[in-house]
Scaffold this motif. Structure first.
Motif, PDB file in Angstrom:
ATOM      1  N   SER A 118      15.045  -0.473   0.597  1.00 25.36           N
ATOM      2  CA  SER A 118      13.583  -0.419   0.665  1.00 25.36           C
ATOM      3  C   SER A 118      12.920  -1.623   0.019  1.00 25.36           C
ATOM      4  O   SER A 118      11.690  -1.710  -0.042  1.00 25.36           O
ATOM      5  N   ALA A 119      13.719  -2.564  -0.468  1.00 23.04           N
ATOM      6  CA  ALA A 119      13.188  -3.713  -1.211  1.00 23.04           C
ATOM      7  C   ALA A 119      13.235  -4.986  -0.373  1.00 23.04           C
ATOM      8  O   ALA A 119      14.186  -5.239   0.361  1.00 23.04           O
ATOM      9  N   TYR A 120      12.192  -5.791  -0.516  1.00 29.78           N
ATOM     10  CA  TYR A 120      12.094  -7.069   0.177  1.00 29.78           C
ATOM     11  C   TYR A 120      12.184  -8.201  -0.847  1.00 29.78           C
ATOM     12  O   TYR A 120      11.694  -8.075  -1.969  1.00 29.78           O
ATOM     13  N   SER A 168      11.734  -8.579  -6.226  1.00 25.24           N
ATOM     14  CA  SER A 168      11.904  -7.599  -5.145  1.00 25.24           C
ATOM     15  C   SER A 168      10.707  -6.664  -5.143  1.00 25.24           C
ATOM     16  O   SER A 168      10.266  -6.204  -6.209  1.00 25.24           O
ATOM     17  N   LEU A 169      10.179  -6.373  -3.962  1.00 30.18           N
ATOM     18  CA  LEU A 169       9.016  -5.496  -3.844  1.00 30.18           C
ATOM     19  C   LEU A 169       9.209  -4.520  -2.697  1.00 30.18           C
ATOM     20  O   LEU A 169       9.799  -4.864  -1.666  1.00 30.18           O
ATOM     21  N   THR A 170       8.695  -3.315  -2.865  1.00 30.26           N
ATOM     22  CA  THR A 170       8.714  -2.324  -1.798  1.00 30.26           C
ATOM     23  C   THR A 170       7.429  -2.433  -0.980  1.00 30.26           C
ATOM     24  O   THR A 170       6.478  -3.132  -1.370  1.00 30.26           O
ATOM     25  N   VAL A 171       7.379  -1.725   0.131  1.00 34.66           N
ATOM     26  CA  VAL A 171       6.176  -1.702   0.966  1.00 34.66           C
ATOM     27  C   VAL A 171       4.973  -1.228   0.147  1.00 34.66           C
ATOM     28  O   VAL A 171       3.884  -1.811   0.205  1.00 34.66           O
ATOM     29  N   THR A 172       5.176  -0.166  -0.624  1.00 36.45           N
ATOM     30  CA  THR A 172       4.086   0.393  -1.430  1.00 36.45           C
ATOM     31  C   THR A 172       3.575  -0.623  -2.444  1.00 36.45           C
ATOM     32  O   THR A 172       2.359  -0.770  -2.644  1.00 36.45           O
ATOM     33  N   GLU A 173       4.478  -1.339  -3.085  1.00 33.03           N
ATOM     34  CA  GLU A 173       4.078  -2.327  -4.086  1.00 33.03           C
ATOM     35  C   GLU A 173       3.315  -3.482  -3.451  1.00 33.03           C
ATOM     36  O   GLU A 173       2.331  -3.978  -4.014  1.00 33.03           O
ATOM     37  N   ARG A 224       3.702  -3.008   5.805  1.00 32.52           N
ATOM     38  CA  ARG A 224       5.004  -2.972   6.469  1.00 32.52           C
ATOM     39  C   ARG A 224       5.038  -3.939   7.651  1.00 32.52           C
ATOM     40  O   ARG A 224       6.036  -4.623   7.864  1.00 32.52           O
ATOM     41  N   ARG A 233      -0.162   0.958   3.593  1.00 29.12           N
ATOM     42  CA  ARG A 233       1.287   0.817   3.671  1.00 29.12           C
ATOM     43  C   ARG A 233       1.712   0.397   5.074  1.00 29.12           C
ATOM     44  O   ARG A 233       2.615  -0.419   5.237  1.00 29.12           O
ATOM     45  N   VAL A 262      15.447  -8.057   3.672  1.00 25.47           N
ATOM     46  CA  VAL A 262      15.261  -6.684   3.215  1.00 25.47           C
ATOM     47  C   VAL A 262      16.614  -6.074   2.900  1.00 25.47           C
ATOM     48  O   VAL A 262      17.599  -6.280   3.611  1.00 25.47           O
TER      49      VAL A 262
END
Length: 259
Positions: free
Chosen positions: A63-65, A28-33, A46, A42, A60
């Motif tokens: 906030s995690a993808y 799982s990854l966030t936009v920032t990661e 996104r 970012r 999604v």
């Protein structure tokens, strides 16, 4: 690095970089990661992520993808000649020979596990299952590994639909107890179920990942009286985890260390 040729499409490169940013260590990854991993802003990350969500390659939650099974379609033509059971069979056979126990590979299908490959040990036990057979996922080590790895919403949906049944005196007795067990399995990365589905039979399971995608669960069925629970995990877990890595690698996967 030199200049890219005129035909080079930078957005295509970045799109593939987004998909490759996910792996077994970063499911799982966030936009920032993602932005940090592929070297974009970012806002750009996104846009890439949301486009891949619309196309069905990512999902999604908050906030995690996470990747979806659809990413496997990308390599489908290359892998068309391979099936997971074919790839897994020699590894299951070697593990069965090493441990002198029955080994299996299962996938999750709604509320059940489905056996897709199985190498039987000559020892007889009361429970006889074959390839294609189903068992309730909530009552097996394989099922608990597979359900524990689901996104939270899907895991809760599974629990809401689970119909617990009293198989033995040791069968899990409530949804709350099962939820707590799944939390433990998710944290430790393996499941040991002892005599909950069948008297005397213990099962140990680990997940099999291909990159960031969960392919199935690898299981060893342990006969009663052979070794204690602590010895089961000490002796078998390292061998099972290596077999899971080998299956994934032979099926076109990449270990976390290679990413």
């Amino acid at each position: 690095m030199g200049e890219q040729p005129d035909y080079f499409v930078k957005s295509a490169e970045k799109t593939l970089a987004v998909l490759l940013a996910f792996n077994a260590a970063h499911k799982s990854l966030t936009v920032t990661e993602v932005a940090g991993a592929i070297g974009v802003s970012r806002a750009a990350a996104r846009r890439f992520l949301l486009t891949l969500v619309d196309l069905g390659y990512l999902e999604v939650e908050g906030s995690a993808y996470r990747q979806t099974p659809r990413v496997l379609d990308i390599g489908a033509s290359y892998l068309a000649g391979l099936t997971l059971p074919q790839v897994a069979r020699p590894h299951l056979q070697a593990l069965a020979n090493r441990l002198s126990e029955t080994t299996s590979l299962c996938v999750l299908d709604d509320q059940d596990i489905l056996y897709v490959e199985r190498i039987s040990n000559p020892r007889l036990h009361s429970m006889t299952v074959s390839i294609g057979n189903r068992l309730p996922a909530w009552a097996t080590s394989m099922g608990r590994v597979l359900v524990a790895e689901l996104p939270e919403a899907a895991r809760e949906e599974f629990l809401n639909n689970a119909k617990l049944q009293h198989y033995t005196a040791k069968t899990v007795s409530s949804i709350d107890e099962l939820r707590a067990e799944l939390d433990t399995v998710r944290e430790q990365g393996w499941s040991l179920v002892a005599q909950e589905l069948d008297e005397g039979l213990r099962g140990l399971a680990v997940p099999v990942y291909r990159g960031a995608q969960l392919l199935g669960a690898l299981n060893v069925s342990v006969q009663p009286g052979r070794i204690g629970s602590a010895s089961i995990t000490d002796e078998m877990l390292p061998l099972m985890r290596q077999a899971a890595i080998d299956i994934a690698d032979d099926f076109g996967g990449r270990t976390a260390e290679q990413n």
